[in-house]
Design an enzyme around this catalytic site. Structure first.
Site, PDB file in Angstrom:
ATOM      1  N   ASP A 111      -0.988   4.110  -0.008  1.00  0.00           N
ATOM      2  CA  ASP A 111      -1.504   2.976   0.762  1.00  0.00           C
ATOM      3  C   ASP A 111      -2.744   3.330   1.574  1.00  0.00           C
ATOM      4  O   ASP A 111      -3.666   2.516   1.701  1.00  0.00           O
ATOM      5  CB  ASP A 111      -0.418   2.359   1.655  1.00  0.00           C
ATOM      6  CG  ASP A 111       0.339   3.359   2.508  1.00  0.00           C
ATOM      7  OD1 ASP A 111      -0.080   4.525   2.615  1.00  0.00           O
ATOM      8  OD2 ASP A 111       1.389   2.964   3.073  1.00  0.00           O
ATOM      9  N   THR A 112      -2.813   4.553   2.091  1.00  0.00           N
ATOM     10  CA  THR A 112      -3.993   4.936   2.864  1.00  0.00           C
ATOM     11  C   THR A 112      -5.236   4.951   1.993  1.00  0.00           C
ATOM     12  O   THR A 112      -6.326   4.592   2.438  1.00  0.00           O
ATOM     13  CB  THR A 112      -3.802   6.314   3.516  1.00  0.00           C
ATOM     14  OG1 THR A 112      -2.528   6.357   4.154  1.00  0.00           O
ATOM     15  CG2 THR A 112      -4.878   6.590   4.546  1.00  0.00           C
TER      16      THR A 112
ATOM     17  N   GLU B 138       7.972   1.387  17.192  1.00  0.00           N
ATOM     18  CA  GLU B 138       8.901   0.675  16.301  1.00  0.00           C
ATOM     19  C   GLU B 138      10.340   1.124  16.543  1.00  0.00           C
ATOM     20  O   GLU B 138      11.262   0.301  16.566  1.00  0.00           O
ATOM     21  CB  GLU B 138       8.505   0.919  14.840  1.00  0.00           C
ATOM     22  CG  GLU B 138       7.238   0.178  14.423  1.00  0.00           C
ATOM     23  CD  GLU B 138       6.636   0.727  13.142  1.00  0.00           C
ATOM     24  OE1 GLU B 138       7.239   1.646  12.542  1.00  0.00           O
ATOM     25  OE2 GLU B 138       5.551   0.264  12.746  1.00  0.00           O
TER      26      GLU B 138
END
EC number: 2.7.1.5
Length: 485
Positions: free
Chosen positions: A239-240, A306
């Site tokens: 994803d990066t 989170e």
């Protein structure tokens, strides 16, 4: 005719599918479905539910088909390092381990007793972290893991999901690079490291680069979704990698901060930067799009908040940011990358205990916890950026913050204050945009990454933060370096 590109973007805490298309003057993104991605704890180990992720992807495709929309192609990106093991019959042998599973504690040291740390880094240029795929695989090998012993193929998460859609097995370059299994110079799987974990190149899928076609939806998936033989394209599977492709920079004198569960800070280079200094500082050289290298450092990111929010119910981010903004500055600071924050049972308690053992005031109020996290992240960013400046082949004049964390005004301002250069925030959907753009380049809708970035800069709202209160932040940085352990 408008072409729609279906992006699957899976993070370590949530996932979504997005339909992207080009409209006059820019790019249009529409979220189709969003869903949680939870660790499953069984018998003291942590796993991912890959079947649930597959079901959510199918649900997204069905929603698009139900609307009568056409899809030109599909691309999948995920978090890094985790993988699926397949038997000779092509079936999954078990749910994949999650990278936060404790079984890799001490794994790098065990591996380096056979191949030295410097030799591994010299080949891969990848930072040493317990959970790298190389060490996960070696842990399974040492433990005589039954699934690994029965495995015919190893597929990284985005490749496993594309296999479930197409029946075609591939190994995408950016996700394999992150795994610490690719030679940074040859851009191919490194035979010596594969041999060390009892594998060969034949145990992986066909090696592909971003922009290559993987296959088309199987007849089964076509029947379930109501769609046709849509091609699945290899995007930057990590994803990066997809996110950095979408950095809206107009020149190359920038650093990026991909801000989500992890914060990944780095620069783009044309070749690996593998030196004694990058090894000592544990910087990584991950494969990017168009032959680039992402020289970066992993920093613990919004994972801290989170995990705290698990105890706070449905409290919104704006509420927490308002509470933090009203609290005393620099009261308590932590090292976000301390091992004690990797996967504690109670993140709030872990932060309090860290402050207690380092002789600082213990945060009691929720706002104090949040402010401690944000200030500590900003100061850690400064520390990493100082090292990055010394390693980068180009000057760093701007920091581009992309990903979900780019919506956090308070943290962005803190970051600008700490690092002393402008921070440009956005796009928050950088990973999905990069995913869509790579698909679009494959069919000729976009030309190259530079052109993509210009389009994003024109069409996506961005916000710039300029440094403030720099003397106070300079003093806080000295305190930060003294109190981190």
């Amino acid at each position: 005719m408008k072409q729609n590109f279906f992006a699957v973007d899976l993070g370590a805490t949530s996932g979504r599918t997005i339909l992207g298309s080009f409209i006059e003057g820019g790019l249009n993104l529409e979220e189709i479905n969003r869903f949680p991605n939870h660790l499953i704890e069984v018998g003291g180990h942590f796993y991912w539910d890959i079947y649930a992720l597959y079901r959510h992807i199918i649900d997204g495709l069905k929603l698009v088909a139900h609307r009568g929309e056409s899809i030109a192609s599909i691309g999948i990106d995920t978090w890094g390092v985790d993988f699926v093991l397949l038997g000779k019959d092509g079936n999954l042998l078990r749910q994949p381990y999650a990278y936060r599973d404790p079984h890799t504690v001490g794994a790098p040291e065990a591996f380096f007793s056979r191949i030295s740390r410097s030799e591994v880094y010299g080949k891969t240029g990848i930072q040493v972290m317990n959970f790298n795929s190389l060490f996960q695989l070696d842990t399974l090998r040492r433990n005589h893991d039954s699934a690994l012993e029965a495995a015919d193929k190893v597929l990284f998460m985005p490749d496993a999901l594309s296999y479930m859609l197409t029946g075609k097995m591939v190994t995408e370059y950016t996700i394999a690079s992150t795994a610490q299994l690719v030679n940074a110079h040859t851009q191919r799987l490194e035979p010596e490291l594969l041999k060390a974990v009892g594998l060969q190149e034949e145990n992986f899928g066909r090696f592909v680069f971003p922009g290559e076609k993987i296959g088309t939806l199987t007849e089964e998936v076509q029947k379930i979704t109501g769609l046709g033989a849509i091609p699945v394209i290899a995007v930057a599977g990590h994803d990066t990698g997809s996110a950095v492709a979408a950095v809206p920079a107009l020149d190359r004198n920038f650093a990026y901060l991909s801000s989500g569960t992890w914060s990944l800070m780095g620069v783009e280079t044309d070749a690996p930067v593998i030196t004694a200094e990058t090894e000592a500082l544990n910087f990584t050289n991950e494969g990017g799009v168009e032959g680039t290298i992402r020289l970066l450092k992993n920093i613990c990111g919004m994972w801290l908040l989170e995990r705290c929010r698990l105890n706070w119910g449905d409290t919104s981010y704006p509420e927490l940011i308002t509470e933090a903004d009203s609290c005393e500055p620099f009261r308590s600071l932590i090292n976000p990358d301390d091992d004690c924050f990797a996967n504690p049972a109670d993140m709030e308690q872990a932060i309090r205990e860290y402050c207690r053992t380092t002789g600082q005031p213990v945060p009691e109020q929720r706002g104090q916890i949040v402010r401690c996290i944000f200030e500590s992240l900003a100061l850690r960013y400064r520390q990493v950026l100082e090292n990055l400046r010394a390693l980068s082949p180009r000057p760093i004049e701007t920091l581009h913050v992309i990903g979900g964390g780019s919506r956090n005004d308070l943290l962005n301002q803190f970051t600008a204050n700490a690092i002393g250069i402008p921070v440009v925030a956005g796009p928050s959907e950088a990973t999905a945009i990069g995913n869509v753009m790579i698909q679009a380049m494959t069919v000729g809708e976009a030309t190259d990454v530079a052109g993509m970035r210009q389009l994003i800069s024109r069409s996506i709202p961005l916000k710039t933060y300029h440094p403030q209160d720099m003397a106070a932040w300079d003093a806080a940085y000295i305190h930060f370096k003294n109190c981190v352990r």
